[in-house]
Design a protein around this motif. Sequence first.
Motif, PDB file in Angstrom:
ATOM      1  N   TYR A  65       0.849  -1.184   0.000  1.00 17.74           N
ATOM      2  CA  TYR A  65       0.000   0.000   0.000  1.00 17.74           C
ATOM      3  C   TYR A  65       0.891   1.242   0.000  1.00 17.74           C
ATOM      4  O   TYR A  65       1.048   1.908   1.011  1.00 17.74           O
ATOM      5  CB  TYR A  65      -0.906   0.021   1.236  1.00 17.74           C
ATOM      6  CG  TYR A  65      -1.886  -1.127   1.306  1.00 17.74           C
ATOM      7  CD1 TYR A  65      -2.675  -1.454   0.214  1.00 17.74           C
ATOM      8  CD2 TYR A  65      -2.037  -1.856   2.465  1.00 17.74           C
ATOM      9  CE1 TYR A  65      -3.577  -2.493   0.276  1.00 17.74           C
ATOM     10  CE2 TYR A  65      -2.947  -2.898   2.545  1.00 17.74           C
ATOM     11  CZ  TYR A  65      -3.709  -3.210   1.446  1.00 17.74           C
ATOM     12  OH  TYR A  65      -4.610  -4.235   1.508  1.00 17.74           O
ATOM     13  N   PRO A  66       1.468   1.569  -1.141  1.00 16.75           N
ATOM     14  CA  PRO A  66       2.423   2.683  -1.177  1.00 16.75           C
ATOM     15  C   PRO A  66       1.804   4.051  -0.894  1.00 16.75           C
ATOM     16  O   PRO A  66       2.519   4.989  -0.557  1.00 16.75           O
ATOM     17  CB  PRO A  66       2.990   2.619  -2.595  1.00 16.75           C
ATOM     18  CG  PRO A  66       1.931   1.941  -3.401  1.00 16.75           C
ATOM     19  CD  PRO A  66       1.273   0.973  -2.461  1.00 16.75           C
TER      20      PRO A  66
ATOM     21  N   CYS B  47      13.657  -0.072  -0.461  1.00 15.24           N
ATOM     22  CA  CYS B  47      14.003   1.106  -1.252  1.00 15.24           C
ATOM     23  C   CYS B  47      14.028   0.687  -2.718  1.00 15.24           C
ATOM     24  O   CYS B  47      14.667  -0.296  -3.074  1.00 15.24           O
ATOM     25  CB  CYS B  47      15.359   1.647  -0.827  1.00 15.24           C
ATOM     26  SG  CYS B  47      15.715   3.260  -1.482  1.00 15.24           S
ATOM     27  N   ARG B  48      13.288   1.417  -3.551  1.00 14.34           N
ATOM     28  CA  ARG B  48      13.256   1.141  -4.992  1.00 14.34           C
ATOM     29  C   ARG B  48      13.488   2.466  -5.712  1.00 14.34           C
ATOM     30  O   ARG B  48      12.808   3.450  -5.439  1.00 14.34           O
ATOM     31  CB  ARG B  48      11.923   0.541  -5.406  1.00 14.34           C
ATOM     32  CG  ARG B  48      11.837   0.334  -6.918  1.00 14.34           C
ATOM     33  CD  ARG B  48      10.527  -0.218  -7.338  1.00 14.34           C
ATOM     34  NE  ARG B  48      10.588  -1.667  -7.179  1.00 14.34           N
ATOM     35  CZ  ARG B  48       9.573  -2.468  -7.428  1.00 14.34           C
ATOM     36  NH1 ARG B  48       8.423  -1.980  -7.803  1.00 14.34           N
ATOM     37  NH2 ARG B  48       9.700  -3.759  -7.289  1.00 14.34           N
ATOM     38  N   ASP B  49      14.446   2.459  -6.608  1.00 15.67           N
ATOM     39  CA  ASP B  49      14.805   3.678  -7.354  1.00 15.67           C
ATOM     40  C   ASP B  49      15.063   4.832  -6.396  1.00 15.67           C
ATOM     41  O   ASP B  49      14.615   5.956  -6.619  1.00 15.67           O
ATOM     42  CB  ASP B  49      13.708   4.048  -8.356  1.00 15.67           C
ATOM     43  CG  ASP B  49      13.473   2.959  -9.387  1.00 15.67           C
ATOM     44  OD1 ASP B  49      14.454   2.279  -9.768  1.00 15.67           O
ATOM     45  OD2 ASP B  49      12.324   2.785  -9.811  1.00 15.67           O
TER      46      ASP B  49
ATOM     47  N   HIS C  48      10.184   2.899   0.958  1.00 13.05           N
ATOM     48  CA  HIS C  48       8.811   2.428   1.114  1.00 13.05           C
ATOM     49  C   HIS C  48       8.706   1.568   2.370  1.00 13.05           C
ATOM     50  O   HIS C  48       9.633   0.836   2.707  1.00 13.05           O
ATOM     51  CB  HIS C  48       8.369   1.574  -0.081  1.00 13.05           C
ATOM     52  CG  HIS C  48       8.358   2.316  -1.370  1.00 13.05           C
ATOM     53  ND1 HIS C  48       7.339   3.165  -1.735  1.00 13.05           N
ATOM     54  CD2 HIS C  48       9.252   2.345  -2.379  1.00 13.05           C
ATOM     55  CE1 HIS C  48       7.605   3.685  -2.913  1.00 13.05           C
ATOM     56  NE2 HIS C  48       8.763   3.209  -3.333  1.00 13.05           N
ATOM     57  N   THR C  49       7.578   1.644   3.028  1.00 18.74           N
ATOM     58  CA  THR C  49       7.301   0.786   4.174  1.00 18.74           C
ATOM     59  C   THR C  49       6.260  -0.231   3.743  1.00 18.74           C
ATOM     60  O   THR C  49       5.079   0.072   3.685  1.00 18.74           O
ATOM     61  CB  THR C  49       6.773   1.604   5.372  1.00 18.74           C
ATOM     62  OG1 THR C  49       7.717   2.628   5.664  1.00 18.74           O
ATOM     63  CG2 THR C  49       6.571   0.729   6.592  1.00 18.74           C
TER      64      THR C  49
END
Length: 66
Positions: free
Chosen positions: A6-7, A45-47, A51-52
Amino acid sequence: MGDFNYPKIDWQLHYTPGGNSEENYSIACIEDNYLVHHLDEPTRCRDDEPHTIDLIFSQDEFSDIE
């Protein structure tokens, strides 16, 4: 405990923008069941964007999970 995707949810504020979304239903379910989210920093972590997505919930707000 699990891997949630759920970003749009701000886990610090327990808030998500928008109306009737899956994220809003999830927040409502967490609150209706008096669950406490224990992680306060990103788990992925993406790019270079943190994010959690890995979350740990319990009904004990004073649990010390590390």
